[in-house]
Enzyme design. Sequence first.
Site, short mmCIF file in Angstrom:
data_model
loop_
_atom_site.label_atom_id
_atom_site.label_comp_id
_atom_site.label_asym_id
_atom_site.label_seq_id
_atom_site.Cartn_x
_atom_site.Cartn_y
_atom_site.Cartn_z
N ASP A 49 32.32 72.23 67.52
CA ASP A 49 32.28 72.62 68.92
C ASP A 49 33.44 71.89 69.57
OD1 ASP A 49 31.17 73.73 71.28
OD2 ASP A 49 30.50 71.71 71.81
N CYS A 64 4.11 55.16 69.49
CA CYS A 64 5.42 55.46 70.05
C CYS A 64 5.70 54.52 71.21
CB CYS A 64 5.47 56.89 70.53
SG CYS A 64 4.22 57.21 71.77
#
Lengths: 776, 125
Positions: free
Chosen positions: A462, A36
């Site tokens: 939303d 990562c």
Amino acid sequence: METIPDHHPTPAAPAQPAAPAGGTETAMLNIEGMTCASCSNFVEKALSRTPGVQRATVNLASEKATIEYLPGQIDRAGLKAAVEQAGYGVHEPVAPASPNVLASDQELDQRKAEAYLKLKRRFRVAVGLAVVIMPLSMLMLWPRMMNLIPTPLLNYVLLVLTLPVLLYSGREFYVSAWNGFRHRTASMDTLIAVGTGAAFLYSLAATVIPHWFMQRGIMPEVYYDTTATIIALILLGKVLESRAKSKTSAAIKALMGLQAKTARLVRDGQEVDVPIEQVVPGDEVVVRPGEKVATDGVLLSGHSAVDESMLTGESLPVEKKEGDHVFGATLNKTGSFRFRVSKVGAETMLAQIVKLVEEAQGSRAPIQQLADKVSAVFVPVVVMIAIVTFVLWFDFAPEATRLPLALVNFVAVLIIACPCALGLATPTAIMVGTGKGAEHGVLIRNAEALEKAEKVTTVLLDKTGTITRGEPSVTDFLPVNGEATDRLLPLLAAVERQSEHPLAEAVVRYADAQGAAALTATAFQALEGRGASATVDGQAILLGNRRLLDEHQVPMTAAAEQAAAQLLDQAKTVLYAAMGGQVVALIGVADTVRDTSVAAIRHLQQQGIEVVMMTGDNPQTAAKVAEQVGIKRYFAEVLPADKAGKVKELQAEGRVVAMVGDGINDAPALAQADIGLAMGGGTDVAMEAAGITLMRSDLQGVVTAIDLSRQTMRTIKQNLFFAFIYNTLGIPIAAGLLFPLTGWLLSPMLAAGAMALSSVSVLTNSLRLRAYKRTA
Amino acid sequence: MDTTQLIVTLAGVGLLVFVGWFFFLAPHRVAAAVSSSAGIQQVDIMVKGGYSPDVIEVERGKPVQLNFYRDEENSCSEELLLPDFNIRRDLAPFKTTAIEFLPQQAGTFAFTCGMHMLRGSLVVK
Ligand SMILES: [Cu+2]
């Protein structure tokens, strides 16, 4: 996720102390074990702190560390030790048997191009010989010709002509079938090899020992034309297939190709061009008009319009000024500017998009499951069917023709049954569909998301940030004391320019949009919870809420009262402006509906999808917005924590819910929904929870996502239908099932032609998705 | 039914049984991953008409590196799919392609060629 135990980096012992040599040297190391971004940062830090290292950059994507070091102080082995001490490995290419693990993309492309050329050459040889072999085989049909050329001689000529087709053009099939055999796996090559091999061996026997056949009352027929034609046709299929396949992944290649190769850095006041790999966060980069932005960063100086369509699908250039984010691979149009690098390599927006698309293309679509199961057992089962076919024909056909008929049908079954089309049906459509999505700024996380989006019956929006812009903007500017707008606006804007309040920004934006002159305010004072005061052009100005005016004993006029009541009734926030102790103007501020929302919502409704809105606002405001955009059902006063509950509520009604949101607090709802769509500029958390990410902040992306998923799924279904039908009908016909009824037999050559076309037609059908246009 | 037919029929049945056994009931070659000094579990896999080994055992929670060496050019093995980890990779012929990921859940995950004909499985413990 960090998988390497957390420990502090201990700098490696330098090989020798001191004695700084003249120049630095650059080393490239292949780092192993970075999973990562934090790993790569960690390695980078560990290397940078190692004595003798001037500069270290670690690229997670290419897993390479570029290190500038002083050769007098440290050597390659020392650098390697430093990396290893940080808990990671350095991959050194060792024996030639296992070459460097990271074949570069370029090399891969080159190899693919070579393989394609080779394939074409093999195809040409096969075709060239097949067109000679075919008419020669036909000669047998003319009795007069047969008298001129003795059959045995002709057979030997055909044998000689067929050998190169077999040994050069078709070699791969036999090698691969043999390799598979040793692994106890069977691929389509097995079918082709067994089929053509059987036809060839039979012909060979008929050529070399014709007497054996004749003694048993069988004409020693040869099938060289069948063998050669099948190989030529299958190779034709492969040529077409590999051409079409390279197109399916074109979208992602195009994306990667957008990456800038170099960046113009500012170092010590000098502009220098450096390879993009050497750019690190914190560098300052210059971009001129017409140039690509090298990597992600924040604009320092200058302003310009940047074409971000490669990332967002938005074709209009975006205005950029100081403090705005710029992204790698976007195209600078008008002005030149400098920016501070914030992200490089795998961290950049482009790299993340590429990664997302790549991952989606590697994911499994639930619809493919059956096809997977079928293709796994397909080849051995087909071989078994072919054996049964052979036996049945041999047992039941007239004695004189039983061997040739059994053989021909055996070969036909093997050749027609290649399951490639089945295997290609879903992945190719997914690849084209996801690539197309990326082009339009719709990032599809995996094939499952694509499949779910098709089934959506309800879209839950939303309100803030999706239907509306999610930021306040000025809707009304009402002078109440007879003052002219064009005199007032510059004065008020001057005050607000000094403030950092979101409402103040809205006023400034409005003034700029109206082309108001820029004035300077003095004696600026921000008044907590009230507003601000300042002097502009010799005038003392107050700008803020009602309380601010009340505290300064500014009386409200009747006209002002009336205007304020009207604005408040429309659920707008009201800003009051006073000048010289008199109220002069009222400003209505509200979160406005995006220009595209109404059209997008109508489009969804036309597709038979119910659009539902939810908002934290009071029912009145909610009702107003809903009415404005044509939404019939809405939830008002929804607390952030209850958003996921509303999704559940809709799901309990048996609806397949797509949730569209943009904030961190939307993440649970996005995850709860059958499919979550995170809107652009959305936070990583929201993106993480969403199946689809919309790079562009408007509802048009929702329309595109659903449209695209419907089209992709339709393509997949067509492909699967085609492939299944083809095999379920093709095999019995090839086996001769229709023969007792109609006298039909499928010639192996026709089978080869059909098989070559099957995967090509599936691929072509998938490629039709490339023509997808956004409906807007 | 004459003798030849009888022989062909018996041979056919024998072949059927053999094909079924050979492809479906045959044992697999299992290999466990070797952990490198950096804690990466590495496995070398030869791709040649199939994957050998075709059953790979790894431990959960530790990064895995599968090195696929593709020792052929035919198109079937051109792509490698590991759908449970969202991986699709082109394997260059006569080259090693490293595929890295982090298995976080135990289970058996299939890896296949692009057409799902060559198969192997990854067993995460
Ligand atoms: Cu295949």
